[in-house]
Motif scaffolding. Structure first.
Motif, PDB file in Angstrom:
ATOM      1  N   GLU A 138       0.781  -1.296  -0.257  1.00  0.00           N
ATOM      2  CA  GLU A 138      -0.034  -0.054  -0.099  1.00  0.00           C
ATOM      3  C   GLU A 138       0.861   1.311   0.054  1.00  0.00           C
ATOM      4  O   GLU A 138       0.685   2.487  -0.963  1.00  0.00           O
ATOM      5  CB  GLU A 138      -1.001   0.033   1.292  1.00  0.00           C
ATOM      6  N   TYR A 158      -7.093  -6.772  -3.205  1.00  0.00           N
ATOM      7  CA  TYR A 158      -7.019  -5.166  -2.885  1.00  0.00           C
ATOM      8  C   TYR A 158      -6.516  -4.140  -4.091  1.00  0.00           C
ATOM      9  O   TYR A 158      -5.366  -4.688  -4.812  1.00  0.00           O
ATOM     10  CB  TYR A 158      -5.682  -4.983  -1.628  1.00  0.00           C
ATOM     11  N   LEU A 160      -5.928  -0.460  -4.880  1.00  0.00           N
ATOM     12  CA  LEU A 160      -5.531   1.019  -4.243  1.00  0.00           C
ATOM     13  C   LEU A 160      -6.570   2.113  -4.809  1.00  0.00           C
ATOM     14  O   LEU A 160      -6.749   2.388  -6.032  1.00  0.00           O
ATOM     15  CB  LEU A 160      -4.031   1.260  -4.888  1.00  0.00           C
ATOM     16  N   ARG A 165      -4.862   4.247  -0.407  1.00  0.00           N
ATOM     17  CA  ARG A 165      -4.966   3.423   0.492  1.00  0.00           C
ATOM     18  C   ARG A 165      -5.878   2.155  -0.032  1.00  0.00           C
ATOM     19  O   ARG A 165      -6.375   2.359  -1.267  1.00  0.00           O
ATOM     20  CB  ARG A 165      -6.043   3.745   1.582  1.00  0.00           C
ATOM     21  N   TYR A 166      -5.496   0.937   0.452  1.00  0.00           N
ATOM     22  CA  TYR A 166      -6.296  -0.231   0.239  1.00  0.00           C
ATOM     23  C   TYR A 166      -7.509  -0.213   1.093  1.00  0.00           C
ATOM     24  O   TYR A 166      -7.658  -0.287   2.253  1.00  0.00           O
ATOM     25  CB  TYR A 166      -5.420  -1.434   0.617  1.00  0.00           C
TER      26      TYR A 166
END
Length: 210
Positions: A138, A158, A160, A165-166
Protein backbone atom coordinates in the motif's frame (compact mmCIF):
# COMPACT_ATOMS: atom_id res chain seq x y z
CA UNK A 1 34.44 -16.25 8.23
CA UNK A 2 30.88 -17.61 7.79
CA UNK A 3 27.84 -15.53 6.92
CA UNK A 4 25.66 -14.75 9.94
CA UNK A 5 22.80 -12.40 10.74
CA UNK A 6 21.94 -11.10 14.19
CA UNK A 7 18.31 -11.07 15.32
CA UNK A 8 18.76 -7.82 17.27
CA UNK A 9 20.29 -5.89 14.36
CA UNK A 10 18.61 -3.97 11.54
CA UNK A 11 19.98 -4.04 8.00
CA UNK A 12 19.77 -1.93 4.85
CA UNK A 13 19.14 -3.00 1.27
CA UNK A 14 22.73 -2.00 0.53
CA UNK A 15 23.87 -4.63 3.03
CA UNK A 16 21.32 -7.14 1.75
CA UNK A 17 22.79 -6.92 -1.74
CA UNK A 18 26.15 -8.13 -0.39
CA UNK A 19 24.74 -11.32 1.12
CA UNK A 20 25.80 -14.55 -0.64
CA UNK A 21 23.45 -15.62 -3.42
CA UNK A 22 24.09 -19.31 -2.78
CA UNK A 23 22.92 -19.18 0.83
CA UNK A 24 19.46 -19.00 2.43
CA UNK A 25 16.92 -16.62 0.87
CA UNK A 26 15.70 -13.67 2.90
CA UNK A 27 13.26 -10.84 2.68
CA UNK A 28 14.12 -7.58 4.41
CA UNK A 29 11.10 -5.82 5.92
CA UNK A 30 11.76 -2.50 7.63
CA UNK A 31 15.34 -3.60 8.13
CA UNK A 32 14.48 -6.96 9.73
CA UNK A 33 15.52 -10.10 7.80
CA UNK A 34 13.04 -12.97 7.42
CA UNK A 35 14.33 -16.27 6.10
CA UNK A 36 12.19 -17.80 3.37
CA UNK A 37 11.25 -21.46 3.44
CA UNK A 38 11.14 -23.52 0.27
CA UNK A 39 7.55 -23.48 -1.07
CA UNK A 40 5.58 -26.72 -1.27
CA UNK A 41 4.36 -28.53 -4.37
CA UNK A 42 0.74 -27.31 -4.18
CA UNK A 43 1.91 -23.74 -3.63
CA UNK A 44 4.11 -23.80 -6.71
CA UNK A 45 1.49 -25.56 -8.82
CA UNK A 46 -0.97 -22.75 -8.09
CA UNK A 47 1.59 -20.02 -8.85
CA UNK A 48 2.51 -21.75 -12.11
CA UNK A 49 -1.15 -22.07 -13.12
CA UNK A 50 -1.80 -18.34 -12.59
CA UNK A 51 1.43 -17.48 -14.41
CA UNK A 52 0.34 -19.60 -17.36
CA UNK A 53 -3.09 -17.96 -17.56
CA UNK A 54 -1.62 -14.45 -17.44
CA UNK A 55 1.13 -15.25 -19.95
CA UNK A 56 -1.34 -16.88 -22.35
CA UNK A 57 -3.53 -13.77 -22.17
CA UNK A 58 -0.53 -11.45 -22.65
CA UNK A 59 0.65 -13.27 -25.76
CA UNK A 60 -2.84 -13.40 -27.24
CA UNK A 61 -3.15 -9.63 -26.83
CA UNK A 62 0.22 -9.02 -28.44
CA UNK A 63 -0.69 -11.21 -31.43
CA UNK A 64 -3.97 -9.35 -31.85
CA UNK A 65 -2.23 -5.96 -31.72
CA UNK A 66 -3.20 -5.11 -28.15
CA UNK A 67 -0.79 -3.45 -25.76
CA UNK A 68 0.28 -5.02 -22.49
CA UNK A 69 -1.24 -3.40 -19.43
CA UNK A 70 -2.28 -0.32 -21.39
CA UNK A 71 1.35 0.69 -22.01
CA UNK A 72 3.34 0.86 -25.23
CA UNK A 73 5.51 -2.07 -24.14
CA UNK A 74 4.39 -5.51 -22.99
CA UNK A 75 4.21 -6.35 -19.33
CA UNK A 76 6.55 -8.87 -17.74
CA UNK A 77 5.17 -11.70 -15.61
CA UNK A 78 7.77 -13.10 -13.22
CA UNK A 79 7.70 -15.76 -10.52
CA UNK A 80 9.78 -15.76 -7.34
CA UNK A 81 12.61 -15.50 -6.59
CA UNK A 82 13.15 -11.95 -7.79
CA UNK A 83 14.04 -9.02 -5.54
CA UNK A 84 11.53 -6.19 -5.35
CA UNK A 85 13.13 -3.21 -3.62
CA UNK A 86 10.54 -0.92 -2.05
CA UNK A 87 12.76 1.31 0.11
CA UNK A 88 16.27 1.58 1.55
CA UNK A 89 15.33 -0.97 4.22
CA UNK A 90 12.80 -3.20 2.48
CA UNK A 91 13.22 -5.82 -0.24
CA UNK A 92 10.68 -8.59 -0.78
CA UNK A 93 10.29 -11.61 -3.03
CA UNK A 94 6.59 -11.97 -3.91
CA UNK A 95 5.36 -15.24 -5.35
CA UNK A 96 4.47 -13.54 -8.64
CA UNK A 97 4.66 -10.01 -10.00
CA UNK A 98 3.61 -8.17 -13.15
CA UNK A 99 5.76 -5.23 -14.22
CA UNK A 100 4.66 -2.98 -17.09
CA UNK A 101 7.31 -0.26 -16.67
CA UNK A 102 10.71 -1.62 -17.76
CA UNK A 103 12.43 1.44 -16.29
CA UNK A 104 12.08 0.00 -12.78
CA UNK A 105 13.96 -3.17 -13.74
CA UNK A 106 17.56 -2.40 -12.78
CA UNK A 107 20.40 -4.95 -12.77
CA UNK A 108 18.00 -7.87 -12.60
CA UNK A 109 15.97 -6.45 -9.72
CA UNK A 110 12.75 -4.48 -9.51
CA UNK A 111 13.18 -1.07 -7.88
CA UNK A 112 9.73 0.29 -7.20
CA UNK A 113 6.13 -0.83 -7.25
CA UNK A 114 5.10 -3.63 -9.63
CA UNK A 115 1.69 -3.24 -11.31
CA UNK A 116 0.48 -6.43 -9.65
CA UNK A 117 1.80 -8.39 -6.68
CA UNK A 118 0.59 -11.91 -5.85
CA UNK A 119 1.26 -13.72 -2.59
CA UNK A 120 0.14 -17.31 -1.95
CA UNK A 121 -0.49 -17.94 1.72
CA UNK A 122 1.12 -20.71 3.72
CA UNK A 123 0.80 -21.33 7.48
CA UNK A 124 4.21 -19.75 8.10
CA UNK A 125 3.61 -16.60 5.99
CA UNK A 126 -0.12 -15.87 6.29
CA UNK A 127 0.15 -13.22 9.01
CA UNK A 128 3.11 -11.49 7.36
CA UNK A 129 1.43 -11.45 3.93
CA UNK A 130 -1.91 -10.19 5.23
CA UNK A 131 -0.57 -7.57 7.64
CA UNK A 132 2.99 -6.45 7.06
CA UNK A 133 3.20 -6.92 3.31
CA UNK A 134 -0.21 -5.40 2.70
CA UNK A 135 1.02 -2.29 4.49
CA UNK A 136 4.27 -2.25 2.48
CA UNK A 137 2.54 -2.67 -0.88
CA UNK A 138 0.00 0.00 0.00
CA UNK A 139 2.75 2.47 1.00
CA UNK A 140 4.73 1.67 -2.16
CA UNK A 141 1.70 2.33 -4.36
CA UNK A 142 1.16 -1.16 -5.77
CA UNK A 143 -2.11 -0.80 -7.76
CA UNK A 144 -3.36 -4.33 -7.11
CA UNK A 145 -2.36 -6.86 -4.46
CA UNK A 146 -3.76 -10.37 -4.79
CA UNK A 147 -3.63 -12.69 -1.76
CA UNK A 148 -4.41 -16.33 -2.50
CA UNK A 149 -5.46 -18.80 0.19
CA UNK A 150 -4.92 -22.26 -1.34
CA UNK A 151 -6.15 -24.19 1.70
CA UNK A 152 -9.59 -22.56 1.76
CA UNK A 153 -9.80 -21.79 -1.97
CA UNK A 154 -10.44 -18.06 -1.92
CA UNK A 155 -8.60 -14.87 -2.80
CA UNK A 156 -8.51 -11.31 -1.49
CA UNK A 157 -7.97 -8.60 -4.08
CA UNK A 158 -6.78 -5.22 -2.79
CA UNK A 159 -7.18 -2.31 -5.21
CA UNK A 160 -5.41 0.96 -4.46
CA UNK A 161 -7.87 3.83 -4.09
CA UNK A 162 -7.31 7.44 -5.15
CA UNK A 163 -6.30 8.32 -1.58
CA UNK A 164 -3.39 5.87 -1.79
CA UNK A 165 -4.99 3.36 0.57
CA UNK A 166 -6.31 -0.17 0.19
CA UNK A 167 -10.00 -0.31 1.13
CA UNK A 168 -11.66 -3.55 2.26
CA UNK A 169 -10.57 -6.22 -0.25
CA UNK A 170 -12.79 -7.94 -2.75
CA UNK A 171 -13.15 -11.56 -1.61
CA UNK A 172 -13.64 -14.22 -4.30
CA UNK A 173 -14.04 -17.96 -3.90
CA UNK A 174 -13.50 -20.84 -6.30
CA UNK A 175 -16.66 -20.24 -8.33
CA UNK A 176 -16.04 -16.52 -8.86
CA UNK A 177 -14.36 -14.77 -11.78
CA UNK A 178 -11.17 -12.80 -11.25
CA UNK A 179 -10.45 -9.67 -13.30
CA UNK A 180 -7.27 -7.63 -13.11
CA UNK A 181 -6.48 -4.04 -14.11
CA UNK A 182 -3.04 -5.03 -15.32
CA UNK A 183 -4.48 -7.41 -17.95
CA UNK A 184 -7.32 -5.80 -19.93
CA UNK A 185 -10.12 -8.25 -20.81
CA UNK A 186 -8.50 -10.95 -18.66
CA UNK A 187 -11.01 -13.13 -16.82
CA UNK A 188 -10.31 -16.29 -14.86
CA UNK A 189 -12.72 -18.54 -13.01
CA UNK A 190 -10.73 -19.36 -9.90
CA UNK A 191 -11.64 -23.03 -9.96
CA UNK A 192 -9.43 -23.26 -13.07
CA UNK A 193 -6.36 -22.70 -10.93
CA UNK A 194 -7.61 -24.12 -7.64
CA UNK A 195 -8.89 -27.32 -9.21
CA UNK A 196 -11.64 -29.68 -8.09
CA UNK A 197 -12.67 -31.32 -5.87
CA UNK A 198 -12.22 -28.75 -3.16
CA UNK A 199 -10.40 -29.84 -0.01
CA UNK A 200 -12.61 -30.83 2.91
CA UNK A 201 -12.11 -27.55 4.79
CA UNK A 202 -13.36 -25.61 1.77
CA UNK A 203 -16.23 -27.99 1.00
CA UNK A 204 -17.69 -27.43 4.44
CA UNK A 205 -18.02 -23.68 3.81
CA UNK A 206 -18.42 -23.44 0.06
CA UNK A 207 -21.31 -21.90 -1.82
CA UNK A 208 -23.17 -24.34 -4.07
CA UNK A 209 -23.29 -23.07 -7.62
CA UNK A 210 -26.19 -24.05 -9.84
Amino acid sequence: MGFALHSDEHYTVEQYLTWPEDGPRFELIDGIPYELNAPGFEHQKLVAALHYELEFHRRARLKSGGEGGGNSSPCYIVESPVDVILSDITVVQPDLIVVCNPAIIVNGRVRGAPDLVVEVLSPSTAAKDRKHKRRLYEAAGVPQYLVIDPANRFVELYILATDGRYPVPEVLDAGDVLTLQVAPDFTLTLSDIFGWPLPLVAQENRVVYG
